[in-house]
Write an enzyme that holds these catalytic residues in place. Structure first.
Site, PDB file in Angstrom:
ATOM      1  N   ASN A 103       0.828  -1.204   0.000  1.00  0.00           N
ATOM      2  CA  ASN A 103       0.000   0.000   0.000  1.00  0.00           C
ATOM      3  C   ASN A 103       0.865   1.258   0.000  1.00  0.00           C
ATOM      4  O   ASN A 103       1.003   1.915  -1.023  1.00  0.00           O
ATOM      5  CB  ASN A 103      -0.942  -0.001   1.211  1.00  0.00           C
ATOM      6  CG  ASN A 103      -2.048   1.032   1.085  1.00  0.00           C
ATOM      7  OD1 ASN A 103      -1.906   2.032   0.401  1.00  0.00           O
ATOM      8  ND2 ASN A 103      -3.163   0.799   1.752  1.00  0.00           N
ATOM      9  N   ASP A 104       1.469   1.563   1.137  1.00  0.00           N
ATOM     10  CA  ASP A 104       2.232   2.805   1.250  1.00  0.00           C
ATOM     11  C   ASP A 104       3.363   2.896   0.229  1.00  0.00           C
ATOM     12  O   ASP A 104       3.673   3.982  -0.266  1.00  0.00           O
ATOM     13  CB  ASP A 104       2.818   2.929   2.666  1.00  0.00           C
ATOM     14  CG  ASP A 104       1.728   2.969   3.727  1.00  0.00           C
ATOM     15  OD1 ASP A 104       0.693   3.617   3.489  1.00  0.00           O
ATOM     16  OD2 ASP A 104       1.911   2.333   4.785  1.00  0.00           O
TER      17      ASP A 104
END
Length: 463
Positions: A391-392
């Site tokens: 994600n990040d």
């Protein structure tokens, strides 16, 4: 004679540790490096038993048996996703050991061969002081880090009014107690120093967010090494000095690598990190527009007809243990002529090398695994970026949103590929607690569900 043999054995053990660390530099040599390091530790333990100070072998052997049994049980039961927590709790034990050894050396210096000559020498007091302060901070700081990563405490920063002033005040008390102990060397000052350092260890870690906790663990790992090194000088134990310095230096280098991978300074991390993992909807995601969602059949059709695919693994893959199903899916795509590679971010997962280990476990060839700097330039010519549980490290806000907490962090530029398939359980934000606008891009298709189940569904459709 026994002391000479022990010193030579310590030298051999130290060389083994250095070679072991060198072996960990590559997945191809990591297993051999581990075995060399294990051999070094066995030599070190045997050499220690030869030292003249060891007169009660029963207690030492009993400790080895108990510790070995506990270590074996932990090694068999711990999940690879829990390795950061394991490192944290082991760091805490090293820090606690440094404090206890320092206390024993202060109480009975003659048992450790420390000359008195009217009292402990100033250099011995300084060494005991440094090991106690560093060890105590490492102990409680690592326990807090473990609790945050393991969900026993909230991973988001824990703050209160006047926190930095309180931290500075307690830090000043630690410094004053350390200087006083180095000057007078009384037992009361020793325990005052230890208590203040224990409290300070908690205070400096609780305001750091979960996203930065791996860096904190690495820093504390380095600190535990320096604590061991310091008490090694007091005990005149060359192996403790060498191994402590190795751990301290390697932990410092790892901390630097992780901070560089997130484009954050170490001071920024230690003065308070950002966010923590969230399970619900992130921020104002409901106001950002529609999301394209697909299923395993849709993904299989598009992957089969792609010319090139880049797989981006993340922590979600590790949690689901999806690496084996992913490897099978990749093999099937390659069998149909699709070019597939894996893109690795330096801090993917929760520790550097986390994804490399998982992919190696699934026998993914090393030449198919590409680091971030090399793969980013290829995304514009990539048909599909298959993001599985990351994600990040794929968030475009790091490049184009100056107000984002992760702005400036190097990321895998998957949004530049022709299409992005994003395997994720929900629309929740990542471990940094930051929304990912990539979910709403026109070229993104969300594949909601467990990473392993999704890969198995794609395999079934490909068949």
């Amino acid at each position: 004679m026994e002391a000479s043999i022990a010193s030579f054995a310590y030298l051999v053990a130290a060389v083994c540790f250095i070679l072991g660390i060198r072996g960990l530099a590559s997945p191809e040599t990591a297993r051999r490096g581990n075995w060399i390091a294990i051999a070094g530790m066995a030599i070190a333990v045997g050499a220690t038993l030869l030292r003249p100070q060891i007169v009660t072998f029963e207690l030492v052997l009993g400790g080895i048996v108990i510790g070995g049994a506990i270590g074996t049980v932990i090694a068999l039961r711990v999940k690879i996703t829990d390795l950061p927590q394991l490192v944290a709790i082991f760091n805490s034990l090293v820090g606690l050991a440094a404090v206890l050894i320092a206390a024993a050396a202060l109480e009975s210096p003659s048992l450790y061969g420390i000359p008195l000559d009217g009292g402990l020498a100033t250099h011995s007091l300084v060494e005991i002081m440094a090991s106690t302060a560093i060890g105590a901070v490492t102990f409680t700081g690592s326990v807090v880090a473990f609790a945050k990563l393991h969900g026993l405490m909230q991973s988001a920063p824990i703050t209160f009014t006047g926190q930095r002033a309180v931290n500075a005040f307690v830090g000043l008390i630690v410094l004053m107690a350390a200087l006083a102990f180095a000057g007078w060397g009384t037992a009361g000052l020793f325990w005052a120093l230890a208590l203040a350092a224990l409290i300070w260890g908690v205070l400096v870690v609780i305001p750091i967010g979960g996203a930065d906790m791996p860096v904190v663990i690495s820093v504390l790992n380095s600190a535990s090494g320096w604590a061991s090194c310091g008490i090694g000088f007091t005990l005149d134990n060359p192996l403790m000095i060498i191994t402590g310095a190795l751990v301290g230096a390697s932990g410092a280098i790892l901390s630097y690598i992780m901070c560089k991978g997130m484009n954050r300074s170490l001071a920024h991390v230690l003065l308070g990190g950002f966010g923590g993992e969230t399970d619900g909807p992130a921020g104002d995601v409901a106001d950002r527009g529609p999301v394209k969602a697909g299923n395993a059949d849709d993904a299989a059709f598009m992957l089969r007809n792609a010319g090139s695919v880049v797989v981006v693994p993340g922590y979600g893959m590790a949690v689901a243990q999806a690496q084996y199903a992913l490897r099978e899916m990749v093999d099937m795509l390659e069998g149909e002529g699709v070019r597939v590679r894996f893109a690795i971010h330096p801090v993917a997962g929760r520790m550097p090398g986390h994804m490399n280990v998982l992919l190696a476990e699934a026998n993914v060839p090393y030449d198919k695994v590409v680091e971030m700097e090399a793969i980013n330039r290829d995304f514009p010519s990539t048909d599909i970026a298959f993001v599985i549980g990351a994600n990040d490290i794929t968030n475009p806000s790091a490049r184009n949103d100056t107000s984002s907490p992760i702005y400036g962090m190097p990321v895998l530029e998957v949004d530049r590929s022709r299409m992005v398939m994003f395997v994720k359980r929900s629309m929740a934000s990542g471990y940094a607690g930051v929304d990912n606008p990539l979910f709403f891009n026109e070229n993104t298709m969300m594949l909601f569900g467990d990473a392993k189940a999704m890969c198995e569904g794609i395999i079934k459709s490909l068949e």
